[in-house]
Motif scaffolding. Structure first.
Motif, PDB file in Angstrom:
ATOM      1  N   TYR A 157       0.619  31.764  13.430  1.00 25.91           N
ATOM      2  CA  TYR A 157       2.058  30.957  13.523  1.00 25.91           C
ATOM      3  C   TYR A 157       1.970  30.075  12.442  1.00 25.91           C
ATOM      4  CZ  TYR A 157       5.014  26.990  14.477  1.00 25.91           C
ATOM      5  OH  TYR A 157       5.773  25.926  14.084  1.00 25.91           O
ATOM      6  N   TYR A 158       3.170  29.931  11.717  1.00 20.48           N
ATOM      7  CA  TYR A 158       3.362  29.246  10.605  1.00 20.48           C
ATOM      8  C   TYR A 158       4.478  28.304  10.772  1.00 20.48           C
ATOM      9  CZ  TYR A 158       0.062  32.598   8.169  1.00 20.48           C
ATOM     10  OH  TYR A 158      -1.014  33.406   8.127  1.00 20.48           O
ATOM     11  N   ALA A 159       4.598  26.792  10.180  1.00 22.46           N
ATOM     12  CA  ALA A 159       5.599  26.107  10.141  1.00 22.46           C
ATOM     13  C   ALA A 159       6.550  26.863   9.246  1.00 22.46           C
ATOM     14  CB  ALA A 159       5.177  24.782   9.613  1.00 22.46           C
ATOM     15  N   ASP A 160       7.853  26.679   9.435  1.00 25.39           N
ATOM     16  CA  ASP A 160       8.743  27.185   8.610  1.00 25.39           C
ATOM     17  C   ASP A 160       8.615  26.804   7.066  1.00 25.39           C
ATOM     18  OD1 ASP A 160      11.578  26.903  11.018  1.00 25.39           O
ATOM     19  OD2 ASP A 160       9.934  28.410  10.568  1.00 25.39           O
ATOM     20  N   SER A 161       8.324  25.522   6.822  1.00 26.82           N
ATOM     21  CA  SER A 161       8.095  25.000   5.455  1.00 26.82           C
ATOM     22  C   SER A 161       6.957  25.746   4.698  1.00 26.82           C
ATOM     23  CB  SER A 161       7.899  23.448   5.532  1.00 26.82           C
ATOM     24  OG  SER A 161       6.681  23.425   6.443  1.00 26.82           O
ATOM     25  N   VAL A 162       6.111  26.371   5.270  1.00 28.65           N
ATOM     26  CA  VAL A 162       4.921  27.210   4.605  1.00 28.65           C
ATOM     27  C   VAL A 162       5.115  28.633   4.612  1.00 28.65           C
ATOM     28  CG1 VAL A 162       3.684  25.202   5.014  1.00 28.65           C
ATOM     29  CG2 VAL A 162       3.433  27.007   6.302  1.00 28.65           C
ATOM     30  N   LYS A 163       5.967  29.145   5.630  1.00 25.86           N
ATOM     31  CA  LYS A 163       6.103  30.587   5.751  1.00 25.86           C
ATOM     32  C   LYS A 163       6.403  31.339   4.242  1.00 25.86           C
ATOM     33  CE  LYS A 163       7.718  31.109  10.477  1.00 25.86           C
ATOM     34  NZ  LYS A 163       9.001  31.332  11.407  1.00 25.86           N
ATOM     35  N   GLY A 164       5.569  32.357   4.229  1.00 25.14           N
ATOM     36  CA  GLY A 164       5.693  33.415   3.097  1.00 25.14           C
ATOM     37  C   GLY A 164       4.795  32.500   2.090  1.00 25.14           C
ATOM     38  N   ARG A 165       4.249  31.506   2.045  1.00 25.61           N
ATOM     39  CA  ARG A 165       3.599  30.930   1.129  1.00 25.61           C
ATOM     40  C   ARG A 165       2.060  30.720   1.392  1.00 25.61           C
ATOM     41  NH1 ARG A 165       4.483  25.911  -0.914  1.00 25.61           N
ATOM     42  NH2 ARG A 165       5.343  25.071   1.265  1.00 25.61           N
TER      43      ARG A 165
END
Length: 121
Positions: free
Chosen positions: A58-66
């Motif tokens: 699971y990832y917070a939206d602010s870090v997704k893809g990074r």
């Protein structure tokens, strides 16, 4: 006794990368979820990423893809690969883990001491 020890924080320029590690040690029977949180000055601690015992993430939206989190169960270690860092990623990063210490014991949550990540512009 169980300890979580983080490493890998530091100072990096915006756009750069860092890899955080968190190793659990001590009397451990099993580890369920392992997660990364962060807390910036004046802000509440927030969940950044989580990986289950089965490997679901699971990832917070602010870090997704990074950011990418992974774990090595043989080493009781969780990682956080942080790419394309932004100044707003500056915070103290904490790992936590849900750990069962004995076969009949309950599962408790343990926290690391935190590692500073500073991203400069």
């Amino acid at each position: 006794q169980v300890q979580l020890v983080e490493s890998g924080g530091g100072l990096v320029q915006a756009g750069g990368s860092l890899r955080l590690s968190c190793a659990a040690s001590g009397s451990i029977f099993s580890i369920n979820d392992m997660a990364w949180y962060r807390q910036a000055p004046g802000k509440q601690r927030e969940l950044v990423a989580r990986v289950s015992g089965g490997g679901s993430t699971y990832y917070a939206d602010s870090v997704k893809g990074r950011f990418t989190t992974s774990r090595d169960n043989a080493k009781n270690t969780v990682y956080l690969q942080m790419n394309s860092l932004k100044t707003e990623d500056t915070a103290v990063y904490y790992c936590n883990a849900a750990i069962q210490r004995t076969i009949l014991g309950r599962r408790d949550v343990y926290w690391g001491q935190g590692t500073q990540v500073t991203v400069s512009s």
